[in-house]
Design a protein around this motif. Structure first.
Motif, PDB file in Angstrom:
ATOM      1  N   SER A 126       0.863  -1.183   0.000  1.00 58.06           N
ATOM      2  CA  SER A 126       0.000   0.000   0.000  1.00 58.06           C
ATOM      3  C   SER A 126       0.899   1.232   0.000  1.00 58.06           C
ATOM      4  O   SER A 126       1.871   1.291   0.760  1.00 58.06           O
ATOM      5  CB  SER A 126      -0.904   0.000   1.233  1.00 58.06           C
ATOM      6  OG  SER A 126      -1.410   1.299   1.434  1.00 58.06           O
ATOM      7  N   TRP A 127       0.551   2.185  -0.847  1.00 58.60           N
ATOM      8  CA  TRP A 127       1.350   3.421  -0.863  1.00 58.60           C
ATOM      9  C   TRP A 127       0.904   4.389   0.214  1.00 58.60           C
ATOM     10  O   TRP A 127       1.546   5.404   0.433  1.00 58.60           O
ATOM     11  CB  TRP A 127       1.276   4.099  -2.230  1.00 58.60           C
ATOM     12  CG  TRP A 127       2.001   3.333  -3.292  1.00 58.60           C
ATOM     13  CD1 TRP A 127       1.451   2.523  -4.242  1.00 58.60           C
ATOM     14  CD2 TRP A 127       3.419   3.305  -3.498  1.00 58.60           C
ATOM     15  NE1 TRP A 127       2.427   1.981  -5.036  1.00 58.60           N
ATOM     16  CE2 TRP A 127       3.658   2.443  -4.594  1.00 58.60           C
ATOM     17  CE3 TRP A 127       4.514   3.902  -2.866  1.00 58.60           C
ATOM     18  CZ2 TRP A 127       4.935   2.172  -5.071  1.00 58.60           C
ATOM     19  CZ3 TRP A 127       5.783   3.648  -3.340  1.00 58.60           C
ATOM     20  CH2 TRP A 127       5.988   2.772  -4.423  1.00 58.60           C
ATOM     21  N   GLY A 128      -0.190   4.093   0.840  1.00 57.20           N
ATOM     22  CA  GLY A 128      -0.694   4.988   1.891  1.00 57.20           C
ATOM     23  C   GLY A 128      -1.510   6.119   1.289  1.00 57.20           C
ATOM     24  O   GLY A 128      -1.402   6.433   0.105  1.00 57.20           O
ATOM     25  N   PHE A 129      -2.337   6.707   2.127  1.00 54.68           N
ATOM     26  CA  PHE A 129      -3.284   7.715   1.645  1.00 54.68           C
ATOM     27  C   PHE A 129      -2.581   8.941   1.054  1.00 54.68           C
ATOM     28  O   PHE A 129      -2.885   9.396  -0.041  1.00 54.68           O
ATOM     29  CB  PHE A 129      -4.196   8.141   2.795  1.00 54.68           C
ATOM     30  CG  PHE A 129      -5.229   9.141   2.387  1.00 54.68           C
ATOM     31  CD1 PHE A 129      -6.418   8.716   1.818  1.00 54.68           C
ATOM     32  CD2 PHE A 129      -5.002  10.502   2.551  1.00 54.68           C
ATOM     33  CE1 PHE A 129      -7.369   9.636   1.425  1.00 54.68           C
ATOM     34  CE2 PHE A 129      -5.954  11.416   2.155  1.00 54.68           C
ATOM     35  CZ  PHE A 129      -7.140  10.982   1.589  1.00 54.68           C
ATOM     36  N   TYR A 149      -8.675  -2.302   2.682  1.00 52.89           N
ATOM     37  CA  TYR A 149      -7.606  -1.341   2.951  1.00 52.89           C
ATOM     38  C   TYR A 149      -6.454  -1.532   1.977  1.00 52.89           C
ATOM     39  O   TYR A 149      -5.841  -0.567   1.523  1.00 52.89           O
ATOM     40  CB  TYR A 149      -7.099  -1.486   4.390  1.00 52.89           C
ATOM     41  CG  TYR A 149      -6.069  -0.441   4.734  1.00 52.89           C
ATOM     42  CD1 TYR A 149      -6.466   0.855   5.039  1.00 52.89           C
ATOM     43  CD2 TYR A 149      -4.713  -0.732   4.696  1.00 52.89           C
ATOM     44  CE1 TYR A 149      -5.539   1.828   5.320  1.00 52.89           C
ATOM     45  CE2 TYR A 149      -3.776   0.242   4.976  1.00 52.89           C
ATOM     46  CZ  TYR A 149      -4.189   1.520   5.287  1.00 52.89           C
ATOM     47  OH  TYR A 149      -3.275   2.492   5.554  1.00 52.89           O
ATOM     48  N   TYR A 150      -6.139  -2.795   1.657  1.00 55.09           N
ATOM     49  CA  TYR A 150      -4.989  -3.034   0.783  1.00 55.09           C
ATOM     50  C   TYR A 150      -5.374  -3.092  -0.684  1.00 55.09           C
ATOM     51  O   TYR A 150      -4.564  -3.419  -1.529  1.00 55.09           O
ATOM     52  CB  TYR A 150      -4.260  -4.309   1.224  1.00 55.09           C
ATOM     53  CG  TYR A 150      -3.425  -4.026   2.443  1.00 55.09           C
ATOM     54  CD1 TYR A 150      -2.264  -3.260   2.318  1.00 55.09           C
ATOM     55  CD2 TYR A 150      -3.796  -4.476   3.697  1.00 55.09           C
ATOM     56  CE1 TYR A 150      -1.515  -2.957   3.433  1.00 55.09           C
ATOM     57  CE2 TYR A 150      -3.048  -4.175   4.805  1.00 55.09           C
ATOM     58  CZ  TYR A 150      -1.904  -3.415   4.681  1.00 55.09           C
ATOM     59  OH  TYR A 150      -1.154  -3.098   5.772  1.00 55.09           O
ATOM     60  N   ILE A 177      -4.047  -2.322   9.733  1.00 57.68           N
ATOM     61  CA  ILE A 177      -4.302  -0.909  10.054  1.00 57.68           C
ATOM     62  C   ILE A 177      -5.771  -0.654  10.385  1.00 57.68           C
ATOM     63  O   ILE A 177      -6.059   0.096  11.326  1.00 57.68           O
ATOM     64  CB  ILE A 177      -3.766  -0.012   8.930  1.00 57.68           C
ATOM     65  CG1 ILE A 177      -2.249   0.004   9.060  1.00 57.68           C
ATOM     66  CG2 ILE A 177      -4.317   1.408   9.026  1.00 57.68           C
ATOM     67  CD1 ILE A 177      -1.514   0.768   8.038  1.00 57.68           C
ATOM     68  N   PRO A 178      -6.754  -1.255   9.726  1.00 62.07           N
ATOM     69  CA  PRO A 178      -8.144  -1.060  10.157  1.00 62.07           C
ATOM     70  C   PRO A 178      -8.357  -1.431  11.623  1.00 62.07           C
ATOM     71  O   PRO A 178      -9.028  -0.706  12.350  1.00 62.07           O
ATOM     72  CB  PRO A 178      -8.937  -1.984   9.234  1.00 62.07           C
ATOM     73  CG  PRO A 178      -8.124  -2.045   8.004  1.00 62.07           C
ATOM     74  CD  PRO A 178      -6.689  -1.990   8.446  1.00 62.07           C
ATOM     75  N   LEU A 179      -7.729  -2.527  12.040  1.00 65.86           N
ATOM     76  CA  LEU A 179      -7.856  -2.913  13.452  1.00 65.86           C
ATOM     77  C   LEU A 179      -7.244  -1.847  14.355  1.00 65.86           C
ATOM     78  O   LEU A 179      -7.819  -1.451  15.373  1.00 65.86           O
ATOM     79  CB  LEU A 179      -7.171  -4.262  13.683  1.00 65.86           C
ATOM     80  CG  LEU A 179      -7.241  -4.812  15.108  1.00 65.86           C
ATOM     81  CD1 LEU A 179      -8.664  -5.205  15.467  1.00 65.86           C
ATOM     82  CD2 LEU A 179      -6.299  -5.996  15.269  1.00 65.86           C
TER      83      LEU A 179
END
Lengths: 367, 366, 337
Positions: free
Chosen positions: A198-201, C88-89, C301-303
């Protein structure tokens, strides 16, 4: 630097000075004079005079009884620590002596020397702390001033916006630090884009406007090659975000207490807006601005939990050590002497910066 | 309950450490307040009248001297054990309590054998409220009341525990003029009805004169004169008392006595038998002047004010210690307001002579 | 007629202003100029009105943008806490706060099953309530003594109290850490363990000089006559304190209570240093510890965000319902917790 310290060490600690001056000054000045004039006299005058005098009045004691719980706790957790910390800081080799239960403590400035010359750690801490202060305080103050002035100029929705802008104040700085970390986080190996999960937001958002992704944080818990500045930038953004509410609150309060007549007078003279801002608003607000800047600096020098929140206990592998971080890191290892020395240095710096700030603001404030 | 003050003295340690001069607020005050009377402590601000009141209440301890309530020595007694009611200048009502709760408050503090049941307390509170005519306002908060109503609540709170002595500290000074007149009559009525010995502090001589049975005039901690209002007005013992009492104020002249005659300027204005020759200060009440074309006191007329029943003549004289002389005469007298001068003879019992140095009264036979 | 009028006007004009040379035509010109001027003013005001409206729009726009930036971390936190790990991913959904599909609270449930946060909540609540309560008693008694009673050494004591406010807390922490260890309170296992932990977490912070100062100032505003009146009415000091001063200073006391509770909720450093038994972790340190050793693959990260949201919610609730008191307290103190 080291040479100077060695010189100071020989002169002050090992030489003739130590035995004579220090001992003599200590015994005559501190022990006799301070004790006699302050403690004995004061205690006698406050308490014993009544006993010796005609009759004992309960009233003069009642106050102390109400204060008793506070006094006991203060003695243990506030007064004693002040003296003890100073003592530990100025005792040579305190930590090893402590551990073996030694009793013959020696006065000296070894701890300070160790702290200052102990590799890069302390120097990094001081540099980081100062840099953080210098960057975040002006930034957040200016932003807060703009927002406060904008808030003050509107009527509808003012309360609503005020509430929103205060929101970051009521947060747990560790918890929200984790949110910021997640926002900037890149999951995966940054150097191999096909392995990034994931590149992140933030990076995705920046990508939409054509900016290359930045390795902000190395990924949480992953050792990578992220450089210092992206991390620093994330920290600055978080600290500014976190510092805004208090500053806006104070500045808006100040603006609302400014007499409206000044503005009306300026309007009649058809003064342009920016001139009203620089010539009326800012000068009249200068005491509040000074207050906000001083508290900002003090807070900046104590910056610590926000770093833990974003980067975890390692403080980005020591890259983002601050002075308070240094002190706390020394404690679990029982480096009391060094921690005390560092704390005293921190106190001295905060004190000096506050004094300079006060001096400058006294010259610049218009009251 | 009679209240007796014996050699009461209060010395405050000096605030200013350098000069180290202690301030004597009350000096050797001896007086007996008769049972059931209303006594006015009168004097300019800083004369020690409030300190005296606070010492009677027990909130301040005298440096020396004793206080007796009846035969009981209360000097060492705490305020709550003296059985007093105190009304403060700013009323000191508890702002977060209703009128009823305020009035009930002293009763709820009673302990031991004095402890009352809830019903009895309420009944007593209503009684007190009725006495001061605020029984309709029991559920209001002090902030919802006018100044006069707050004053009444304060009095009710002081009266509710049936004090032996009621103390009032400048109770009317926060009220407007009309209300002040009304409230002082009210205080007089309540005092008469309850028959409680009352001490009343004020700096307004008219107020003190109008409602007190006895007045005590104080100056710089020292009692100047005590007596019934009319006695003090008619017979002041020194210049301060003469000047302090009466509206319009007394007219003061520089004068001298020669051969038992009082001279103001060049003219002998009055026979004063029994006074030695020398410089004196002569004080003449405004009502002590009589218009007389051949009168010995010649003044320069500056103004005539018609007040209906009376006429007030404002004039000047070179020996007057006040800027103008104000005399009040009956409106039946015709006076030419355009005339340059005016001449008076004096009513001897309205003229007081004082020693020019000591300002003590010099008596003469009328 | 015109000439006459003109003469009058020229006479009225300040001599230093140049007098028009041709009085005959002047009248008409002056008239039209006047009208022109009037029209200009109208135009000008209209222009000003437009500028004013534009300015207002600009101000609102600026505030809205800033407000959005300020609340965005919270929005994102809540939105992410409601996502599934796969969502999320999913790189297509990076910028989508609320993707389609059913939302549920399984992350929140997982926080309580996967971590010990539930226990830490309770720990924090106990420590927070107890220390706030004790601290309030000490603060009220001290402020009362300093504001209402007169006793010897009072001023010196108060000055000394204020002087300690200048010293950074870290300076105390070092020795206090040592003190606590020397007293054996860091021994938090076994029977008395919980009590040692409790003492460690509460005692050093019971006396807050600043709150004493704040309350003292508030008490001082209550007129002295009320105290004297109460004394005449036979009230003891403690009863007066309880019945009169505390009700009158209630807003300040509420502010202090809230800030103190928030402080307990947010404190990190001291419990981190002194809590040796994980069972007695407070919420903040529990949160940090629970997620600090993330795996490299796909940290949940959601957790994490669900846990962070859970920690933040009580603060938000307090803020929403007691905003007035918090803001008043903060504007006078400038310290956090």
């Amino acid at each position: 630097m080291d040479k100077v310290l060695t010189f100071l060490n020989t002169v002050f600690v090992q030489g003739f000075w130590k035995t004579f001056c220090v001992k003599w000054v200590w015994q005559t000045f501190c022990v006799k004079w301070v004790w006699q004039t302050f403690c004995v006299k004061w205690v006698y005058q406050t308490f014993c005079k009544d006993l010796v005098g005609k009759k004992l009045r309960f009233n003069s004691w009642k106050g102390w009884i109400y204060l008793l719980p506070a006094i006991i706790l203060l003695l243990i957790f506030t007064v004693y620590p002040i003296f003890n910390t100073v003592m530990m800081a100025f005792t040579n080799n305190y930590d090893s002596l402590e551990s073996i239960g030694g009793t013959s403590f020696e006065f000296g400035i070894d701890n300070f020397i160790t702290v200052i010359s102990s590799g890069d750690t302390f120097r990094t801490a001081i540099l980081n702390t100062m840099l953080l202060c210098v960057v975040t305080v002006p930034l957040s103050t200016m932003l807060a001033l703009l927002i406060a002035v904008a808030l003050n100029s509107i009527k509808p929705l003012q309360k609503f916006f005020q509430t929103i802008f205060f929101l970051p104040y009521v947060t747990n700085s560790i918890a929200i630090g984790m949110v910021f970390a997640a926002l900037f986080d890149v999951v995966g190996d940054f150097s191999k884009p096909y392995l990034v999960e994931s590149w992140g937001f933030i990076n995705t958002l920046l990508g939409k406007i054509g900016v290359q992704p930045v390795n902000w944080l190395d990924g949480i818990g992953v050792f990578g090659d992220a450089t210092y500045w992206p991390k620093f930038a994330v920290l600055v953004i978080y600290i500014v975000w976190n510092a805004l509410p208090f500053k806006i609150l104070i500045l808006l309060g100040g603006l609302q207490s400014v007499n409206k007549q000044y503005y009306e007078a300026a309007k009649i003279d058809s003064t342009p807006k920016w001139r009203v801002f620089t010539r009326i608003t800012v000068p009249l607000l200068s005491p509040m601005i000074a207050y906000v800047v001083i508290t900002g600096f003090i807070g900046g020098f104590k910056e610590y939990t926000s770093i833990i929140g974003i980067f975890g206990d390692s403080m980005a592998d020591g890259q983002l050590y601050t002075m308070v971080g240094f002190i706390y890191d020394a404690l679990p290892d029982a480096f009391y002497g060094e921690a005390s020395a560092a704390a005293l240095i921190l106190f001295a710096i905060i004190f000096a910066v506050t004094m300079v700030n006060l001096y400058v603001s006294k010259k610049k404030t218009h009251y | 309950m009679k209240v007796e003050l014996r050699n009461l003295t209060k010395v405050f340690p000096s605030r200013d450490k350098k000069s180290g001069k202690d301030v004597t607020a009350v000096n050797n005050f001896t007086f007996e307040i008769p049972d059931g009377k209303l006594v006015g402590l009168l004097g300019p601000s800083g004369c020690g009248k409030s300190t005296t009141l606070y010492m009677i209440s027990g909130l301040q301890q005298p440096t020396s001297g004793k206080i007796f309530f009846g035969e009981e020595d209360v000097t060492e007694l705490a305020p709550e054990n003296r059985g007093i009611g105190l009304v403060f200048q700013n009323y000191a009502l508890y702002p977060h309590m209703t009128v009823q709760q305020n009035i009930l408050f002293p009763l709820q503090n009673l302990r031991g054998k004095d402890k009352m049941t809830k019903e009895a307390m309420l009944e007593r509170a209503y009684e007190a409220a009725k006495l001061v005519q605020i029984d309709e306002l029991m559920d209001r908060k002090p902030s919802e009341l006018s100044g006069g109503q707050q004053q009444r609540v304060a009095i009710a709170r002081a009266l509710v525990k049936m004090p032996r002595v009621l103390l009032l500290d400048e109770p009317l000074s926060n009220l407007d003029a009309r209300l002040r007149l009304q409230t002082r009559e009210e205080i007089r009525r309540i005092q008469k009805e309850t028959g409680i010995t009352t001490v009343f502090v004020t700096h307004d001589q008219e107020e003190a004169m109008s409602i007190s049975d006895v007045i005590v005039v104080m100056k710089l901690g020292v009692v100047q004169q005590t007596g019934k209002p009319q006695e003090i007005y008619d017979n002041p013992t020194n210049l301060f008392v003469a000047k302090f009492l009466g509206t319009p104020p007394i007219n003061v002249f520089k004068g001298r006595v020669e051969n038992e005659r009082l001279y103001i300027g060049e003219n002998a204005v009055l026979d004063v038998k029994g006074v030695k020759d020398g410089n004196v200060t002569a004080a003449i009440r405004p009502e002590g002047f009589v218009l007389d074309e051949n009168g010995p006191l010649v003044c320069e007329l500056s103004n005539v004010e018609i007040m209906g029943r009376d006429v007030s003549i404002v004039s000047r004289h070179s020996e007057s210690l006040n800027p103008t002389i104000r005399s009040i005469i009956d409106a039946d007298n015709r006076i030419d307001a355009t005339a340059e001068g005016v001449r008076f003879t004096l009513k001897p019992h309205k003229v007081f002579l004082f020693d020019a140095e000591s300002e003590e009264r010099l008596y003469f036979e009328v | 007629m015109d000439e006459l009028k003109n003469e009058v006007t020229t006479q009225d004009v300040d001599p230093e202003v140049s007098v028009p040379t041709e009085p005959q035509t002047q009248t008409g010109d002056a008239l039209t100029q006047g009208v022109m001027h009037e029209r200009d003013m109208k135009k000008e005001t209209k222009k000003q009105d437009v500028m004013k409206i534009l300015g207002k729009i600009g101000v609102y726009l600026f505030l809205s943008v800033m407000a959005f930036i300020v609340v965005f971390p919270f929005l994102w936190m809540i939105a992410t806490s409601l996502k599934h790990l796969s969502e999320y991913y999913d790189s297509n959904l990076d910028l989508v706060l609320f993707p389609g599909g059913p939302r549920d609270f399984h992350n929140f449930a997982e926080v309580f099953t996967e971590t010990d946060l539930g226990r830490y909540f309770i720990n924090t609540l106990i420590v927070g309530v107890a220390s706030t309560f004790m601290s309030l008693i000490i603060t009220v008694l001290s402020a009362f003594a300093l504001s209402r009673l007169k006793f010897k050494g009072q001023n010196a004591f108060f000055a000394g109290l204020l002087a300690t406010m200048m010293i950074p807390g870290e300076l105390f922490t070092i020795t206090n850490y040592k003190t606590v260890a020397d007293l054996g309170w860091t021994n938090q296992f076994g029977d008395g363990g919980w009590f040692n932990a409790f003492l460690t977490l509460t005692l050093p912070f019971l006396v807050s000089v600043f709150y004493i100062y704040l309350l003292k100032q508030n008490f001082m505003q209550i007129p002295n006559e009320l105290y004297l009146a109460a004394k005449v009415d036979g009230t003891t000091d403690l009863k007066y304190l309880w019945k009169v001063m505390i009700p009158l200073a209630l807003p300040t006391l509420i502010s202090i209570t809230i800030l103190k509770m928030m402080g307990a909720w947010n404190t990190y450093m001291w419990p981190k240093l002194t809590t040796t038994n994980q069972d007695f972790y407070l919420i903040t340190i529990g949160l940090r510890e629970a997620f600090s050793s993330a795996d490299n693959q796909q940290p949940d990260i959601p957790l994490q965000m669900a846990a962070v949201t859970l920690v933040s919610i009580p603060l938000f609730l307090v803020f929403i319902f007691l905003r007035k008191y918090i803001m008043r307290g903060v504007s006078r103190s400038g310290i956090k917790g």
